[in-house]
Design an enzyme around this catalytic site. Structure first.
Site, PDB file in Angstrom:
ATOM      1  N   GLU A 202       0.654  -1.577  -0.372  1.00  0.00           N
ATOM      2  CA  GLU A 202      -0.218  -0.112  -0.113  1.00  0.00           C
ATOM      3  C   GLU A 202       0.976   1.103   0.106  1.00  0.00           C
ATOM      4  O   GLU A 202       1.772   1.232   0.849  1.00  0.00           O
ATOM      5  CB  GLU A 202      -0.689  -0.044   1.292  1.00  0.00           C
ATOM      6  CG  GLU A 202      -1.803   1.081   1.652  1.00  0.00           C
ATOM      7  CD  GLU A 202      -2.824   1.540   0.710  1.00  0.00           C
ATOM      8  OE1 GLU A 202      -2.596   1.320  -0.864  1.00  0.00           O
ATOM      9  OE2 GLU A 202      -4.139   1.631   0.857  1.00  0.00           O
ATOM     10  N   ASP A 203       0.606   2.636  -0.714  1.00  0.00           N
ATOM     11  CA  ASP A 203       1.405   3.392  -0.788  1.00  0.00           C
ATOM     12  C   ASP A 203       0.775   4.209   1.023  1.00  0.00           C
ATOM     13  O   ASP A 203       2.321   4.450   0.999  1.00  0.00           O
ATOM     14  CB  ASP A 203       1.100   4.389  -1.659  1.00  0.00           C
ATOM     15  CG  ASP A 203      -0.610   4.438  -1.563  1.00  0.00           C
ATOM     16  OD1 ASP A 203      -1.475   4.193  -0.914  1.00  0.00           O
ATOM     17  OD2 ASP A 203      -1.612   5.816  -2.966  1.00  0.00           O
TER      18      ASP A 203
ATOM     19  N   ASP B 199      -4.415   5.351   5.789  1.00  0.00           N
ATOM     20  CA  ASP B 199      -4.974   6.864   6.570  1.00  0.00           C
ATOM     21  C   ASP B 199      -5.216   6.139   8.254  1.00  0.00           C
ATOM     22  O   ASP B 199      -4.857   5.866   9.098  1.00  0.00           O
ATOM     23  CB  ASP B 199      -4.735   7.431   5.559  1.00  0.00           C
ATOM     24  CG  ASP B 199      -5.279   8.816   5.760  1.00  0.00           C
ATOM     25  OD1 ASP B 199      -5.163   9.542   6.845  1.00  0.00           O
ATOM     26  OD2 ASP B 199      -6.665   9.203   5.822  1.00  0.00           O
TER      27      ASP B 199
ATOM     28  N   PHE C  56      -1.878  16.118   3.926  1.00  0.00           N
ATOM     29  CA  PHE C  56      -2.338  15.005   2.884  1.00  0.00           C
ATOM     30  C   PHE C  56      -0.989  15.780   1.763  1.00  0.00           C
ATOM     31  O   PHE C  56      -0.186  16.365   1.777  1.00  0.00           O
ATOM     32  CB  PHE C  56      -3.755  15.913   1.707  1.00  0.00           C
ATOM     33  CG  PHE C  56      -3.600  15.035   0.477  1.00  0.00           C
ATOM     34  CD1 PHE C  56      -4.332  14.432   0.725  1.00  0.00           C
ATOM     35  CD2 PHE C  56      -3.389  15.676  -0.514  1.00  0.00           C
ATOM     36  CE1 PHE C  56      -4.550  13.232  -0.231  1.00  0.00           C
ATOM     37  CE2 PHE C  56      -3.603  14.914  -1.954  1.00  0.00           C
ATOM     38  CZ  PHE C  56      -5.413  13.357  -1.326  1.00  0.00           C
TER      39      PHE C  56
ATOM     40  N   ARG D 277       0.147  11.608  -9.668  1.00  0.00           N
ATOM     41  CA  ARG D 277       1.206  10.476  -9.748  1.00  0.00           C
ATOM     42  C   ARG D 277       2.294  10.369 -10.568  1.00  0.00           C
ATOM     43  O   ARG D 277       3.070   9.543  -9.587  1.00  0.00           O
ATOM     44  CB  ARG D 277      -0.005   9.038 -10.250  1.00  0.00           C
ATOM     45  CG  ARG D 277      -1.525   9.075  -9.974  1.00  0.00           C
ATOM     46  CD  ARG D 277      -2.267   7.535  -9.906  1.00  0.00           C
ATOM     47  NE  ARG D 277      -3.071   7.828  -9.631  1.00  0.00           N
ATOM     48  CZ  ARG D 277      -3.696   7.743  -8.653  1.00  0.00           C
ATOM     49  NH1 ARG D 277      -3.024   7.526  -7.529  1.00  0.00           N
ATOM     50  NH2 ARG D 277      -4.908   7.603  -8.231  1.00  0.00           N
TER      51      ARG D 277
HETATM   52  P1  5GP Z   1      -7.348   4.583   4.589  1.00  0.00           P
HETATM   53  O1  5GP Z   1      -8.548   4.060   4.330  1.00  0.00           O
HETATM   54  O2  5GP Z   1      -6.473   4.628   5.306  1.00  0.00           O
HETATM   55  O3  5GP Z   1      -8.251   5.800   5.595  1.00  0.00           O
HETATM   56  O4  5GP Z   1      -7.101   5.248   3.077  1.00  0.00           O
HETATM   57  C1  5GP Z   1      -5.554   4.996   2.314  1.00  0.00           C
HETATM   58  C2  5GP Z   1      -6.218   5.674   0.954  1.00  0.00           C
HETATM   59  O5  5GP Z   1      -6.077   7.207   1.242  1.00  0.00           O
HETATM   60  C3  5GP Z   1      -4.661   5.465   0.852  1.00  0.00           C
HETATM   61  O6  5GP Z   1      -4.478   4.020  -0.512  1.00  0.00           O
HETATM   62  C4  5GP Z   1      -5.055   6.445  -1.032  1.00  0.00           C
HETATM   63  O7  5GP Z   1      -5.482   6.253  -2.210  1.00  0.00           O
HETATM   64  C5  5GP Z   1      -5.803   7.392  -0.205  1.00  0.00           C
HETATM   65  N1  5GP Z   1      -4.850   8.572   1.065  1.00  0.00           N
HETATM   66  C6  5GP Z   1      -4.873   8.787   2.195  1.00  0.00           C
HETATM   67  N2  5GP Z   1      -3.872   9.468   2.795  1.00  0.00           N
HETATM   68  C7  5GP Z   1      -3.508  10.220   1.340  1.00  0.00           C
HETATM   69  C8  5GP Z   1      -2.861  11.420   1.472  1.00  0.00           C
HETATM   70  O8  5GP Z   1      -2.273  12.071   2.604  1.00  0.00           O
HETATM   71  N3  5GP Z   1      -2.710  11.836  -0.079  1.00  0.00           N
HETATM   72  C9  5GP Z   1      -3.142  10.562  -1.223  1.00  0.00           C
HETATM   73  N4  5GP Z   1      -2.655  11.588  -2.247  1.00  0.00           N
HETATM   74  N5  5GP Z   1      -3.906   9.867  -0.748  1.00  0.00           N
HETATM   75  C10 5GP Z   1      -4.309   9.469  -0.114  1.00  0.00           C
END
Ligand code: 5GP
Length: 181
Positions: free
Chosen positions: A103-104, A107, A156, A169
């Protein structure tokens, strides 16, 4: 690294350089090579955001392994919708496999929690989460994030695969949202 970048209505400032990212990615690859030595894990790349990270990481993974892809979406703009949509199913049998989710960024943790749950439901032997970035202040999950490249503040970020409404991207380094002045 370029200076500030503007994507749609927002400005972003340089945060992690290509060489800083490369050190983080190599560290994760080393830990994976040690942890899965003698095993043959199935890496599942969580698209879209993890494509650049996964591509660099996999070049440094030296153990036997397979790579598959899963496309999910939960973000709109700069906020998580909280609802995880699976848009492209994995298409590989995970039963009996040691799965490593790539995963990138983690959050709130909802996306990874949901995917991990599905993998275990489909009888994966083990499911680990390997993320380039982790926001501890935003995390709400009740599970462990096994392999973390770098903990970052709850702000972010874009670049290195991560987008803001489709843009950014392709930036080779990471940028953080600029505070509104
Ligand atoms: P979560 O389900 O953990 O809240 O969110 C995961 C997904 O939200 C990540 O795979 C990503 O696509 C997006 N995401 C969360 N934080 C960021 C951020 O700071 N920047 C970007 N571009 N995407 C984020």
């Amino acid at each position: 690294m370029a200076n500030t970048v503007k994507l749609h209505d927002l400005e972003f400032m340089p945060y992690l350089t290509e060489s800083e990212l490369s050190v983080i990615v190599s560290g994760l690859a080393n830990r994976i090579n040690e942890k899965y030595n003698g095993k043959s894990p199935l890496f599942v790349v969580v698209l879209n955001g993890a494509f650049m990270f996964a591509s660099d990481l996999m070049k440094e993974v030296t153990i036997d392994c397979e790579v598959s892809f899963l496309r999910v979406s939960s973000y709109r703009g700069t906020a998580s919708t909280g609802e995880v949509k699976e848009m492209m199913p994995i298409g590989t049998d995970v039963s009996g496999r040691d799965v490593v989710l790539l995963e990138d960024i983690v959050d709130t943790g909802k996306t990874m929690g949901e995917i991990k749950r599905k993998m275990l439901e489909n009888n994966a032997s083990s499911v680990s989460i390997c993320t380039l970035l982790y926001k501890p202040d935003a995390f709400q999950g009740d599970y462990m994030v096994d392999l973390i490249g770098k903990e970052i503040p709850d702000r972010f970020v874009v670049g290195y695969g991560l987008d803001y409404d489709g843009l950014g991207r392709n930036l080779p380094s990471l940028y953080q949202i600029k505070p509104k002045s």
